[in-house]
Enzyme design. Structure first.
Site, PDB file in Angstrom:
ATOM      1  N   ARG A   1      -5.755  16.548   2.982  1.00 26.94           N
ATOM      2  CA  ARG A   1      -4.758  15.480   3.163  1.00 26.94           C
ATOM      3  C   ARG A   1      -3.408  15.895   2.574  1.00 26.94           C
ATOM      4  O   ARG A   1      -2.686  15.099   2.008  1.00 26.94           O
ATOM      5  CB  ARG A   1      -5.249  14.170   2.530  1.00 26.94           C
TER       6      ARG A   1
ATOM      7  N   ASN B   1      -8.044  10.504  -2.806  1.00 24.35           N
ATOM      8  CA  ASN B   1      -8.272  10.860  -1.411  1.00 24.35           C
ATOM      9  C   ASN B   1      -8.618  12.319  -1.138  1.00 24.35           C
ATOM     10  O   ASN B   1      -8.353  12.806  -0.045  1.00 24.35           O
ATOM     11  CB  ASN B   1      -7.045  10.470  -0.577  1.00 24.35           C
TER      12      ASN B   1
ATOM     13  N   LYS C   1      -4.430  -1.214  -6.583  1.00 28.90           N
ATOM     14  CA  LYS C   1      -5.427  -0.480  -5.806  1.00 28.90           C
ATOM     15  C   LYS C   1      -5.298   0.994  -6.196  1.00 28.90           C
ATOM     16  O   LYS C   1      -4.295   1.635  -5.895  1.00 28.90           O
ATOM     17  CB  LYS C   1      -5.198  -0.666  -4.307  1.00 28.90           C
TER      18      LYS C   1
ATOM     19  N   ASP D   1       0.830  -1.201   0.000  1.00 27.72           N
ATOM     20  CA  ASP D   1       0.000   0.000   0.000  1.00 27.72           C
ATOM     21  C   ASP D   1       0.872   1.261   0.000  1.00 27.72           C
ATOM     22  O   ASP D   1       2.057   1.239  -0.338  1.00 27.72           O
ATOM     23  CB  ASP D   1      -0.969  -0.032   1.188  1.00 27.72           C
ATOM     24  N   ASP D   2       0.308   2.380   0.406  1.00 31.53           N
ATOM     25  CA  ASP D   2       0.925   3.698   0.352  1.00 31.53           C
ATOM     26  C   ASP D   2       2.281   3.711   1.074  1.00 31.53           C
ATOM     27  O   ASP D   2       2.453   3.073   2.097  1.00 31.53           O
ATOM     28  CB  ASP D   2      -0.030   4.708   1.002  1.00 31.53           C
TER      29      ASP D   2
ATOM     30  N   ASP E   1     -13.130   2.561   4.059  1.00 28.51           N
ATOM     31  CA  ASP E   1     -11.928   2.533   4.898  1.00 28.51           C
ATOM     32  C   ASP E   1     -12.239   2.015   6.293  1.00 28.51           C
ATOM     33  O   ASP E   1     -11.324   1.666   7.039  1.00 28.51           O
ATOM     34  CB  ASP E   1     -11.338   3.942   5.008  1.00 28.51           C
TER      35      ASP E   1
ATOM     36  N   ASP F   1      -6.374   4.622  -5.726  1.00 25.79           N
ATOM     37  CA  ASP F   1      -6.997   5.429  -4.689  1.00 25.79           C
ATOM     38  C   ASP F   1      -7.216   6.865  -5.168  1.00 25.79           C
ATOM     39  O   ASP F   1      -6.631   7.316  -6.151  1.00 25.79           O
ATOM     40  CB  ASP F   1      -6.133   5.414  -3.436  1.00 25.79           C
TER      41      ASP F   1
END
Length: 728
Positions: free
Chosen positions: A443, A480, A476, A366-367, A548, A478
């Site tokens: 963010r 945000n 994935k 992931d991130d 989430d 995303d």
């Protein structure tokens, strides 16, 4: 399936699987809506239009006081010529006026379903599956041509609609509103169902009675949003899961939308859905065309379950595409809640190895793997491997995981840019912004301007380079943050209010090119979880991270509401650590597993930190899910107990051949001296005998559906059961 036009009465009769839809060309070429509902053999105008003189309803036809657009149930209403209700569209002329007058010109009926250029839409694989009607309307003063496009499906109770605007005149026109569908009902005794929410509690179910005036749901955020889903349904008062009329609308679009219902002075209700006209306009120069996104309209005469089944099967087989459409989806482990940004190559390989030992099939990084990404303040747009965390490079890490007989997946956020990034330093004008206004951050990031071709080209190049660099089989994707200061440096002043829609067109182009270029990759969409769970994205990416919020009890409502429209196979659902990171609730590994196994199953926790008993339990869950996976992902879904109505939730999946079924029940809070509970099941074959594996007992389907089955007494809060039913 057929579309008929009866010239003597100028009536169109559209029939899908078990649905009829009727409208008529009436006086002076206006289109009047007649009926939408259960399929009828033949229409002989039993509910023919009645024209009477109504006070304060102006008259369009000279010397005929009985005819007014204000009282006519219309197919695609305009504003300015006696209709005071909510218009489906509005156009501004060069002289500043906004009056238009559409009249019928011609129509065409063809086999199959044409594509919508640059937009996601349902499709057919054989032209015999559907028929399409195009009705041409024209405003003679401006030579604006409006084409209403209807497609009816042979195998579904579904009709799709969209609209194409063509400026065939010599002057510029400006679209101020361009809805994709309008239906005028000659009654208003409906409840309105919608799916509102927020981050972490997406797609809750709202049901309210229609009232006089306008009720609406929509988004002005640049995305379909966590706050509202582009879905609404009008249902009869008595409608439940198994009974009642349902008229449902779902917008195949991922940006700003508006769905509205207006109840007028005569008790009629007008339902309209399309691009949100707020802060929208589109300059239509001579010879230019504007195509609206598609609306899927579903009718059910047997309640909400039938509505959901139509959406589920249509979307699974005729909206989602690619080689993963009909494949079972892998069980994954994602490192996000296990490590967040704090990981290195060794830790990732440890989690992947442990996951593989427990039977999982895919590891997702992931991130935090790129640029200087040690937190969420930096590096979006700089899709270069972080050498401090992954010193041997992405390919070596991915190859090591593949050598474990584990697939490798990767997180991206391609639509965003960090102010603290090399890309922003090189191209500060590449983000969505308005000159001389502050660039509000959310963010710690801004949004790349996908209305620009050069920006889209560069992102396609950068993402493609990474995807080519390693054996990646899952992404994935995303997104945000939502749009603020909506403007584009590449558009002239008169086109600035086109930015949000042009962004979506650019996004769809980027998704189309990347998913086509890498057909072996399973793409899962995400927007802070479920902030863009809509049919537009599903056209490119066949599954979505549902929320989430990974708490099992929260997910009962989230997954229940999502199931109204979207198939189980499209819902990502993971087991995470406790206390849960979003709501800090403690639940058992069993209940977390049961809820997550009701979707596309995975894990999001540090399995290396679990004790032996917990790891054994996870191994059992993974093995169990592999057995039930085909039923969960491809079966028919039935809602049994509503989490919004009480302390319990239950649902089940039944295989198409009714040979297998999976039942899930969750009780939230324990109650003292509570009554015994039995539940009637659904979807089984009444003639078949079913063996309940966990109980080692056998019952006929009719007994399970009519008499019901006992739910065992369970101690404590947050308890659950999951049972398999196998036909003998």
């Amino acid at each position: 399936m057929s579309i008929h036009y009866f010239d003597t009465t100028k009536t169109f009769h559209l029939t899908a699987r078990n649905t009829s839809y009727l409208f008529q060309v009436v006086k002076e070429g206006y289109l009047a809506h007649l009926y939408w509902g259960k399929k009828i053999k033949e229409y002989n105008h039993s509910n023919e239009l009645r024209f009477v003189d109504r006070a304060f309803s102006g008259n369009t036809v000279a010397r005929d006081r009985s005819f007014s657009l204000d009282t006519l149930p219309q197919e695609y209403p305009s504003f300015g010529h006696t209709d005071y209700r909510n218009p489906a569209f509005q156009v501004e002329l060069e002289n500043g006026s906004t009056v238009t007058d559409l009249r019928y010109v011609s129509h065409q009926i063809t086999k199959g379903k044409p594509k919508l250029d640059g937009l996601p839409a349902t499709y057919v694989e054989d032209i015999e599956e559907a028929e399409t009607l195009e009705v041409v309307l024209k405003d003679r003063l401006t030579n604006l041509t409006v084409i209403l496009i209807y497609t009816v499906f042979e195998n579904f109770n579904a009709i799709t609609r969209s609209v194409r605007f063509e400026n065939n005149g010599t002057d510029n026109l400006r679209l101020l509103k361009a809805s994709s569908a309008n239906v005028d009902f000659r009654e208003s005794d409906f409840d309105l169902i919608s799916l509102p929410g927020a981050w972490g509690r997406e797609r809750y179910v709202s049901r309210t009675a229609l009232r006089d005036g306008i009720q609406s749901v929509g988004s002005r955020r640049g995305a379909s949003s966590h706050q509202h889903n582009p879905f609404m349904a009008l249902v009869s008062k008595e409608t439940n899961e198994n009974y009642g009329d349902v008229f449902a609308f779902n917008f195949v679009y991922s940006g700003n939308f508006l769905s509205a219902v207006e109840v007028d002075q005569f008790g009629y209700s007008r339902a309209t859905i399309g691009i949100n006209p707020f802060d929208f306009s589109w300059l239509l120069e001579p010879k230019e065309v504007f195509q609206t996104p598609e609306v899927v309209m579903v009718y059910s005469g047997s309640g909400l379950t039938e509505m959901s089944h139509t959406f589920h099967e249509l979307y699974r087989t005729r909206l989602c595409r690619g080689e993963f459409r009909d494949k079972v989806r892998p069980i994954l482990i994602n490192n996000w809640e296990a490590t967040y940004f704090n990981f290195n190559e060794q830790k990732i390989e440890q989690i992947a190895k442990c996951g593989k030992d427990l039977g999982m099939e895919l590891f997702v990084l992931d991130d935090g793997w790129f640029g200087k990404r040690d937190d969420d303040t930096t590096s979006l747009g700089d899709w270069i491997v972080n050498q401090n965390k992954i010193p041997n490079g992405l390919n070596a890490l991915a190859q090591n995981i593949c050598d474990m007989n584990m697939e490798f997946g990767l997180w991206f956020e391609p639509e965003m840019i960090s102010v603290n990034s090399n890309l922003y330093k090189e191209h500060p004008d590449w983000c969505i912004h308005v000159p001389n206004r502050r660039r509000s951050e959310s963010r710690q990031q801004l949004i790349l301007d996908f209305s620009r071709k050069d920006v889209c080209d560069e992102i396609i190049k950068r993402i493609s380079s990474i995807l080519k660099s390693a054996p990646i089989t899952y992404v994935k994707w995303d997104m945000n943050r939502h749009m603020t200061e909506v403007g584009s440096a590449s558009l002239p002043p008169e086109r600035q209010r086109e930015t949000a829609h042009r962004y979506m067109i650019g996004l769809y182009r980027v998704m189309e090119e990347i998913t086509t270029k890498f057909p072996h990759i399973l793409f899962e969409s995400c927007s802070g979880g479920g902030g863009r769970f809509d049919p537009g994205i599903l056209h490119y990416m066949p599954q979505t991270w549902t929320s989430d919020n990974t708490d099992a009890i929260s997910r009962l409502k989230i997954q229940y509401g999502t199931s109204y429209v979207y198939p189980t196979i499209s819902m990502g659902a993971h087991v995470s650590a406790v206390p849960n990171h979003q709501v800090h609730r403690n639940t058992s590994l069993e209940v977390r597993g049961h809820v997550a196994m009701s979707g596309n199953f995975g894990y999001e926790l540090d399995v290396t930190e679990l004790n032996q008993e917990e790891q054994e339990k996870i191994s059992e869950q993974v093995s169990y899910y592999k057995e039930i996976r085909p039923v969960i992902q491809f079966g028919h879904f039935y809602r049994l107990l509503n989490p919004f109505a009480g302390n319990e939730t239950a649902w089940m999946n039944v295989s198409p051949n009714k040979e297998d079924a999976v039942f899930m029940y969750v009780k939230v809070l324990a109650e003292p001296n509570e009554p015994y509970r039995k539940l009637r099941l659904k979807g089984l074959d009444p003639e078949k005998k079913y063996h309940v594996v966990e109980l080692d007992k056998t019952y006929y389907g009719d007994e399970l559906m009519q008499v019901g089955i006992n739910i065992p007494a369970m101690d404590g809060d947050f308890t659950s059961i999951m049972w398999r039913f196998k036909a003998e």
